[in-house]
Design an enzyme around this catalytic site. Structure first.
Site, short mmCIF file in Angstrom:
data_model
loop_
_atom_site.label_atom_id
_atom_site.label_comp_id
_atom_site.label_asym_id
_atom_site.label_seq_id
_atom_site.Cartn_x
_atom_site.Cartn_y
_atom_site.Cartn_z
CB SER A 143 45.47 33.20 39.02
OG SER A 143 44.72 34.35 38.63
CE1 TYR A 156 42.08 31.08 42.21
CE2 TYR A 156 42.57 33.15 41.74
CZ TYR A 156 42.30 31.97 41.48
OH TYR A 156 42.15 31.59 40.32
#
Ligand code: NAD
Length: 256
Positions: A143, A156
């Site tokens: 990401s 995350y």
């Protein structure tokens, strides 16, 4: 004209939705034979049906990437059916928002379990088969949050930054076997995962969308197909001299 993945066999995890589903459609259109992996049986079955209708060779496995026996079985089933394995697109992931002092430990563990351990397990079982098949490409979906922080997303961000570290180390370990290992770093992409993050932050989808767009250099949110095209590049020989890299596809978010 031959497709860019003609003759290749690929596993895609998290294939039932969003980036994984868009990649499954694109990889199939480019000639790949596919094993699609997801926990969501219903969505997976309907995607497989659609792909088969368009002539694709595709099988699927309802497997949780965090469970070694299920991942091993999916890899075995791929080789049993197609005889080879050339591409692993380890894309399954979950989001999670919450301040560290308030986040239940089980939630932290599950984010790491799916996003990091899941990718590790896929690599663990797929790499030996890719080596036997003469080499290929491993792609992890990290990401943009592997590269920059985001409020309330410590777990995350940690999981995705760890994937980037694993990408680099695996590239060193397996380059001589002809196996390239790269990761994709998507920015905000219009998938259910993004909108679940809005919910967790206690924001409406419209409010969250407007805030992202206001700070996005390209002035819009990405589409799953735009990430799928980057995955295709990494999966195909078009990226033949690329390994250990992070390909950022984020509408310019991290340029800020
Ligand atoms: P999505 O929710 O649309 O799709 C994710 C898929 O993964 C779902 O079908 C889900 O059932 C599956 N999945 C979840 N846990 C699983 C498990 N344990 N085993 C097998 N399958 C599992 O989300 P998406 O946006 O397409 O996400 C794909 C990847 O992209 C994720 O790794 C995510 O972290 C990453 N990503 C997404 C964005 C974004 O804005 N959407 C941005 C950066 C990175």
């Amino acid at each position: 004209m031959a497709g860019r993945l003609e003759g290749k066999v690929a596993i895609i995890t998290g294939a039932a939705s969003g980036i994984g589903a868009a990649s499954a459609r694109l990889f199939a259109a480019e000639g790949a034979r596919l094993m699609l992996v997801d926990t969501n049986h219903q969505a997976l079955a309907s995607l497989v049906e659609n792909l088969e209708r368009s002539g694709a060779q595709v099988i699927s496995s309802q497997a949780d990437v965090a469970r070694p026996t299920e991942v091993a079985a999916a890899v075995d089933a791929t080789v049993a059916k197609f005889g080879h394995l050339h591409v692993l697109f380890a894309n399954a992931g979950i989001s999670g928002r919450g301040l560290v002092p308030e986040m239940p430990l089980e939630e932290f563990d599950r984010i790491l379990e799916v996003n990091l351990r899941g990718a590790f397990l896929c690599a663990r079982y797929a790499i030996p088969q890719i080596a036997i098949s003469g080499g290929g490409s491993v792609i992890f979906t990290a990401s943009e949050l592997a590269l920059v922080g985001s409020p309330g997303a410590a777990a995350y961000c940690a999981s995705k930054a760890a994937l980037l570290g694993m990408t680099r180390a695996l590239a060193l370990d397996h380059g001589k076997q002809g196996i390239r290992v790269n990761c994709l770093c998507p920015g905000a992409v219009d998938t259910p995962l993004l909108w679940r993050s809005a919910e967790r932050l206690g924001r409406s989808v419209d409010e969250y969308r407007a805030e992202i767009i206001s700070r996005m250099p390209l002035g819009r949110i990405g589409q799953p197909e735009e990430i799928a095209r980057a995955a295709l590049f990494l999966a195909s020989d078009d990226s033949s001299f690329m390994t250990g890299a992070a390909l950022v596809v984020d509408g310019g978010w991290t340029a800020r």
